[in-house]
Design an enzyme around this catalytic site. Structure first.
Site, PDB file in Angstrom:
ATOM      1  N   HIS A 207     -13.740   2.540 -20.036  1.00  0.00           N
ATOM      2  CA  HIS A 207     -13.381   1.595 -18.977  1.00  0.00           C
ATOM      3  C   HIS A 207     -14.617   0.807 -18.546  1.00  0.00           C
ATOM      4  O   HIS A 207     -15.722   1.330 -18.570  1.00  0.00           O
ATOM      5  CB  HIS A 207     -12.784   2.371 -17.792  1.00  0.00           C
ATOM      6  CG  HIS A 207     -12.246   1.490 -16.723  1.00  0.00           C
ATOM      7  ND1 HIS A 207     -13.061   0.889 -15.780  1.00  0.00           N
ATOM      8  CD2 HIS A 207     -10.978   1.084 -16.458  1.00  0.00           C
ATOM      9  CE1 HIS A 207     -12.291   0.153 -14.977  1.00  0.00           C
ATOM     10  NE2 HIS A 207     -11.032   0.251 -15.367  1.00  0.00           N
ATOM     11  N   ASP A 329      -3.431  -1.941 -14.461  1.00  0.00           N
ATOM     12  CA  ASP A 329      -4.734  -1.948 -13.778  1.00  0.00           C
ATOM     13  C   ASP A 329      -4.520  -1.888 -12.262  1.00  0.00           C
ATOM     14  O   ASP A 329      -5.238  -2.539 -11.487  1.00  0.00           O
ATOM     15  CB  ASP A 329      -5.604  -3.150 -14.160  1.00  0.00           C
ATOM     16  CG  ASP A 329      -7.106  -2.836 -14.058  1.00  0.00           C
ATOM     17  OD1 ASP A 329      -7.452  -1.729 -13.592  1.00  0.00           O
ATOM     18  OD2 ASP A 329      -7.916  -3.698 -14.435  1.00  0.00           O
TER      19      ASP A 329
HETATM   20 MN    MN Z   1      -9.288  -0.811 -14.497  1.00  0.00          MN
END
Ligand code: MN
Length: 368
Positions: A207, A329
């Site tokens: 990430h 997200d």
């Molecule tokens: Mn993210």
């Protein structure tokens, strides 16, 4: 438009919405009513994590790096929308998932996880975060799965935590937020983590976070160290370093997952192959295969924060529909936008099922 034609169209769109396949010409429009949707990059935090981050960023008020500014903002008011949504797992989140038909969140501790903390604090918080995550999943096994947090600062403890996360907690992979103390996973110091991830079949979700100190200066202006540009450049560079180090020859079954439409790495697929031909410009690298072969074997990507149908089509055609997964997200991107994007993407229903949930189930060993 006469009334009959209008009612016919209304009936047709109602049929399409209900997912009844009969008579629908465009498969892209035929989203079944019971569509399963697994979001694969969905962030959360804990009170303990927030406290540790606040202590860290408040201790150095003169640091103006993007991540410090961001975390001062996040931790200044835990009742503000973003921290509230990060800390909430079972109220706001589940209600929003229900409202938009999201079956499951694959949860991960929000970036940079524990990677800015000192090693001992990081190891402790990783462990307690994973315990808390596993408890939440146990209460909602059909709504949540989770990626384990590890502290790369201490690879031996990280290895222990990967084993515990897999065998005791039943978690589905690992999240690593790009660099740790400005170092990347191609550094052999971290290879025990790669070895354990491969051995326990735990994909590593690489990430983004703010670029490392070596990369940072050009990103310091205009807030470019943020998700706007710096996160992607940092993380794509990290992946390419890892690939060029020979890590995928050493660990052929290691799976790295990149969000944000693969951080654009595969948009370079032709050039990576061309430039890595002997004598062109690659220089010294031990890799045995072509970059494109690693991209198709060791990489999977998600659509987090990239609601772009052209980029999606390219990604499917380049990496295969079996290597692309859906993500929102949350809470940084909006659920309705992510759902509308994938519901309406110009792809076939089998591709949509693969991306919405089948690939996540297979790659992260998710029990639905
Ligand atoms: Mn993210």
């Amino acid at each position: 438009m006469d009334l009959n034609r209008r009612s016919l169209l209304t009936a047709a769109s109602a049929t399409a919405a209900a997912g009844i396949a009969g008579g629908i010409a465009d498969p892209a429009k035929a989203v079944p009513k019971g569509q399963i949707r697994i979001g694969t990059e969905e962030a959360f935090s804990t009170r303990e994590h927030m406290r540790a981050m606040k202590a860290l960023v408040d201790a150095d008020p003169e640091v103006t790096r993007f991540d410090y500014k961001l975390w001062r903002m996040i931790t200044s008011d835990l009742e503000a929308d973003t921290p509230k949504r990060l800390l909430d797992l079972e109220k706001i989140r589940l209600a929003e998932m229900d409202e938009y038909g999201v079956t499951m969140h694959l949860l991960s501790l929000t970036s940079p996880g524990v990677q800015m903390l000192d090693a001992d604090t990081a190891v402790g918080i990783a462990r307690s975060t994973n315990d808390e995550l596993a408890e939440t999943i146990k209460r909602h096994p059909h709504r949540f799965a989770g990626l384990a947090t590890v502290a790369p600062q201490n690879p031996q403890e990280a290895v222990r935590e990967i084993e515990r996360a897999k065998t005791k907690l039943g978690l589905n992979g690992i999240v690593i937020n790009s660099h740790t103390n400005n170092e990347y996973l191609d550094n052999k110091f971290y290879w025990p983590i790669l070895e354990a991830a491969e051995a326990f079949d735990m994909p590593i979700y690489l990430h983004p976070r703010t670029p490392s100190d070596q990369m940072r200066p050009p990103f310091d202006d205009y807030n470019m160290g943020s998700a706007f540009w710096g996160y992607g450049m940092e993380t794509s560079t990290h992946f390419v370093r890892l690939m060029m180090s020979g890590a995928f020859d050493q660990f052929p079954n290691l799976r790295i997952v990149l969000g944000h439409m693969g951080e654009a790495v595969h948009f370079w697929i032709w050039r990576l192959d061309y430039m890595s031909a002997p004598g062109v410009s690659r220089g010294e690298s031990p890799i045995k295969l072509l970059p494109s072969e690693y991209l198709r074997r060791n990489l999977a990507i998600t659509t987090s924060g990239q609601e772009n149908p052209d980029a999606l089509r390219y990604s499917i055609d380049t990496l295969g529909s079996w290597n692309v997964m859906w993500a929102i997200d949350y809470p940084y991107q909006q659920t309705p936008g992510a759902v509308q994007f994938m519901d309406n993407a110009p792809i076939t229903q089998p591709e949509r099922d693969a991306i919405y949930w089948q690939n996540a189930k297979r790659i992260f060993n998710i029990q639905l």
